[in-house]
Enzyme design. Sequence first.
Site, PDB file in Angstrom:
ATOM      1  N   HIS A  17       7.116   2.538 -21.293  1.00 50.51           N
ATOM      2  CA  HIS A  17       7.747   3.830 -20.969  1.00 50.51           C
ATOM      3  C   HIS A  17       7.510   4.868 -22.070  1.00 50.51           C
ATOM      4  O   HIS A  17       8.345   5.739 -22.283  1.00 50.51           O
ATOM      5  CB  HIS A  17       9.240   3.649 -20.657  1.00 50.51           C
ATOM      6  N   ASP A  19       4.118   6.046 -22.207  1.00 46.04           N
ATOM      7  CA  ASP A  19       2.857   6.719 -21.837  1.00 46.04           C
ATOM      8  C   ASP A  19       3.094   8.096 -21.226  1.00 46.04           C
ATOM      9  O   ASP A  19       2.396   9.058 -21.554  1.00 46.04           O
ATOM     10  CB  ASP A  19       1.975   5.830 -20.927  1.00 46.04           C
ATOM     11  N   GLY A 107       4.308  -6.965 -11.671  1.00 44.95           N
ATOM     12  CA  GLY A 107       4.286  -6.243 -12.940  1.00 44.95           C
ATOM     13  C   GLY A 107       3.002  -6.461 -13.720  1.00 44.95           C
ATOM     14  O   GLY A 107       2.941  -6.162 -14.907  1.00 44.95           O
ATOM     15  N   SER A 109       0.138  -5.072 -12.702  1.00 48.33           N
ATOM     16  CA  SER A 109      -0.705  -3.933 -12.308  1.00 48.33           C
ATOM     17  C   SER A 109      -1.700  -4.253 -11.203  1.00 48.33           C
ATOM     18  O   SER A 109      -2.866  -3.861 -11.260  1.00 48.33           O
ATOM     19  CB  SER A 109      -1.466  -3.372 -13.512  1.00 48.33           C
ATOM     20  N   SER A 110      -1.208  -4.953 -10.175  1.00 51.89           N
ATOM     21  CA  SER A 110      -2.109  -5.224  -9.051  1.00 51.89           C
ATOM     22  C   SER A 110      -2.525  -3.925  -8.365  1.00 51.89           C
ATOM     23  O   SER A 110      -3.671  -3.800  -7.909  1.00 51.89           O
ATOM     24  CB  SER A 110      -1.449  -6.171  -8.045  1.00 51.89           C
ATOM     25  N   ASP A 153      -1.814   1.861 -17.246  1.00 50.10           N
ATOM     26  CA  ASP A 153      -2.391   0.741 -16.498  1.00 50.10           C
ATOM     27  C   ASP A 153      -3.830   1.041 -16.094  1.00 50.10           C
ATOM     28  O   ASP A 153      -4.735   0.225 -16.272  1.00 50.10           O
ATOM     29  CB  ASP A 153      -1.556   0.455 -15.232  1.00 50.10           C
ATOM     30  N   TYR A 201      12.486   4.167 -11.943  1.00 50.05           N
ATOM     31  CA  TYR A 201      11.344   4.604 -12.753  1.00 50.05           C
ATOM     32  C   TYR A 201      11.273   6.137 -12.807  1.00 50.05           C
ATOM     33  O   TYR A 201      11.165   6.729 -13.885  1.00 50.05           O
ATOM     34  CB  TYR A 201      10.040   4.024 -12.175  1.00 50.05           C
TER      35      TYR A 201
HETATM   36  C1  GLA Z   1       4.278   1.149 -15.062  1.00 47.62           C
HETATM   37  C2  GLA Z   1       3.495   2.463 -15.048  1.00 47.62           C
HETATM   38  C3  GLA Z   1       2.910   2.782 -16.421  1.00 47.62           C
HETATM   39  C4  GLA Z   1       3.969   2.670 -17.521  1.00 47.62           C
HETATM   40  C5  GLA Z   1       4.749   1.361 -17.391  1.00 47.62           C
HETATM   41  C6  GLA Z   1       5.874   1.288 -18.369  1.00 47.62           C
HETATM   42  O1  GLA Z   1       3.413   0.070 -15.267  1.00 47.62           O
HETATM   43  O2  GLA Z   1       2.448   2.418 -14.092  1.00 47.62           O
HETATM   44  O3  GLA Z   1       2.334   4.061 -16.416  1.00 47.62           O
HETATM   45  O4  GLA Z   1       4.819   3.781 -17.521  1.00 47.62           O
HETATM   46  O5  GLA Z   1       5.264   1.179 -16.089  1.00 47.62           O
HETATM   47  O6  GLA Z   1       5.377   1.228 -19.659  1.00 47.62           O
END
Ligand code: GLA
Length: 319
Positions: A17, A19, A107, A109-110, A153, A201
């Site tokens: 959190h 980025d 979590g 990043s699929s 990601d 989020y």
């Molecule tokens: C998700 C979002 C990212 C980032 C993370 C938390 O993966 O896609 O951009 O904000 O949450 O670090």
Amino acid sequence: MAIDVRAHGRVNLIGDHTDYSGGWVLPMPIAPFTSITGDFVDGDDWHLSSENDPDMVHLPLPIDDPSSVRPEWGRYVAGVLAEVARSGRRVRGFRGRVSTELPIGSGLSSSAALEVAVARVALSGEHADALEVAEMCRRAEHRASGVPCGIMDQLCIAAGEPGRPVLIDCTSLTVEHVPLPPGVRVTYEFVTPRRLAGSEYATRVKESQLATEMIGPLREADISDVESIADPVVRRRARHIVSENHRVLDFVAAMRSRDHESMGRLMVESHRSMQFDYETSTSTMDAAVERTLAERDVLGARLTGGGFGGCVVALRRDG
Ligand code: GLA
């Protein structure tokens, strides 16, 4: 098959959190990947099947509204194709199949891996560097899912290689590979499914913007700036981001000096900060982190990524 592309998943070692407010992050691509195989065809429609879904995605181009495509995973495909078209490139028709080793909604990043894989197909034969690909895919994610994600990601996946952490400066958007020091290894464990769409989020993104309006760019702020924020919730959110940015840089310094203990300690501090200040953890995730920390070879552990479920990442002594 004329086309066979891959895009890996990722874990985030530290820097969550941070980025979307232009801070620092240290994610690492992992071995499991999403692949697309197929062929370009006449016309400009896309047909994709998936081993995870009996329904096929059929996208007649041009695409006006990626967020209304069905089945839902097709929204990410449509979002990327819409961005490729918006960049002025012609999208050629394609027929192919998606398969993935990444558990969906875990979590890891699929969705970003699917986006980058689609971009690699659509841009094959074109020049596009990792940053351009990542920016297209990030905008695609916003359009497809409505989640106002940062760049971590997509840029990690577009620019990185499995097992090699990347330090990303989310203001200058530069990427630096920082090898893990010898003597440690990274593992991750799936705990509970999570979905960022409909989660808090977007609220966190707004809270970070509020904090920025109050004290200026958070990556340049220090803890005394944070303490000047009157609203207790915004103050806690800002405290996480400001301290997390410091932790990322301290972690990288610890990696470079092979200080395994400090690396582990910073990961635990990062988890506590998400648990109490940013409130992106859950009691189940907290319990999983504690269980992991009790294992003999574990130096540090934390929730990784967007939160509200997902995976625990751990740093372990090797051997
Ligand atoms: C998700 C979002 C990212 C980032 C993370 C938390 O993966 O896609 O951009 O904000 O949450 O670090």
